[in-house]
Design an enzyme around this catalytic site. Structure first.
Site, short mmCIF file in Angstrom:
data_model
loop_
_atom_site.label_atom_id
_atom_site.label_comp_id
_atom_site.label_asym_id
_atom_site.label_seq_id
_atom_site.Cartn_x
_atom_site.Cartn_y
_atom_site.Cartn_z
CB SER A 1 32.91 26.73 89.55
OG SER A 1 33.75 26.65 90.71
CE1 TYR B 1 28.29 28.05 92.88
CE2 TYR B 1 30.18 26.94 92.56
CZ TYR B 1 29.49 28.18 92.29
OH TYR B 1 30.14 29.28 91.76
#
Length: 256
Positions: A145, A158
């Site tokens: 990500s 996250y």
């Protein structure tokens, strides 16, 4: 399509929606026999139905990847059986993203996010890689990500899991590369399904103002990158994280 994965088999986790669905659909369109995996049978069956209606080969295998070795081994076994005895490509896509700050995160949430985002792909890879090596090789693609490298408020939990996956990509490349297994990752930027024409900008779209792309990406953008990494065209690509983020992390952002 050009049949770039003709004769290949692939397991895509978290393939019942969004990025995982796009990857499964594109792999199948390029000739791969795909296992669509996820928790929701109804959505998974719908994805498989769409692939088959387009002339592709796909099967749904339900899996709740909770981080346990049992869940990983069961999915590896069931997917291998559904694909006729081998898995050529593994895409570790399944993940969860609870919007929470560090001070608001309880231990249960922390453990759950790490279990799904790190432990599950870790043990799934451990369950599948030996058979890949024995068959002469294969390809593993992880999902990273953009916020693993560009801090965003409320993303500590996250983003740390995605940083772990990008590190594992390099470590696994060193570990499995000599056995014929290529390991790489795709790092998506801000990805959303196409919005209806004329709709108001979302916060995610605003976040992309001033980037080279100027707007969010669609799931197909990530699927194209995954397809390239899975294909023979990327045969000399090892341990790499491919940024598909509209330039968000690598290019200076101009305030707009």
């Amino acid at each position: 399509m050009t049949g770039r994965l003709q004769g290949k088999t692939a397991l895509v986790t978290g393939a019942t929606s969004n990025i995982g669905q796009a990857i499964a659909e594109m792999f199948a369109a390029e000739g791969a026999h795909v296992v669509v995996s996820g928790r929701n049978k109804e959505r998974g069956t719908a994805v498989v139905g769409g692939i088959r209606a387009s002339g592709g080969r796909a099967d749904f295998v339900a899996a709740d990847l909770d981080g346990s070795t049992e869940a990983a081994r069961e999915l590896a076994q069931d997917a291998t059986a559904a694909l006729g005895g081998r898995i050529d490509v593994l895409v570790n896509n399944a993940g969860v993203y609870p919007p929470t700050t560090t001070t608001d995160t309880d231990e249960e949430t922390f453990d759950h996010v790490y279990a799904v985002n790190v432990k599950a792909p870790y043990f799934l890879t451990a369950a599948i890689a030996p058979a890949m090596a024995a068959a002469g090789g294969g390809t593993i693609i992880n999902l990273g990500s953009w916020i693993a490298r560009l801090g965003v408020p409320g993303s500590a939990l996250y983003s740390s899991t995605k940083g772990a996956m990008e590190t594992l990509t390099r470590a696994w490349s060193a570990e499995f590369g000599p056995h014929g297994i290529r390991v790489n990752a795709v790092s998506p930027g801000v990805i959303q399904p196409p919005a209806p024409e004329g709709s108001a900008p979302t916060p995610a779209q605003v976040m992309m103002h001033g980037t080279p792309a100027g707007t969010v990406g669609a799931p197909a953008a990530i699927a194209h990158a995954a397809l390239w990494l899975a294909s023979d065209e990327a045969s000399f690509v090892h341990g790499t994280v491919v940024d598909v983020d509209g330039g968000r992390t690598g290019v200076a952002v101009i305030a707009a």
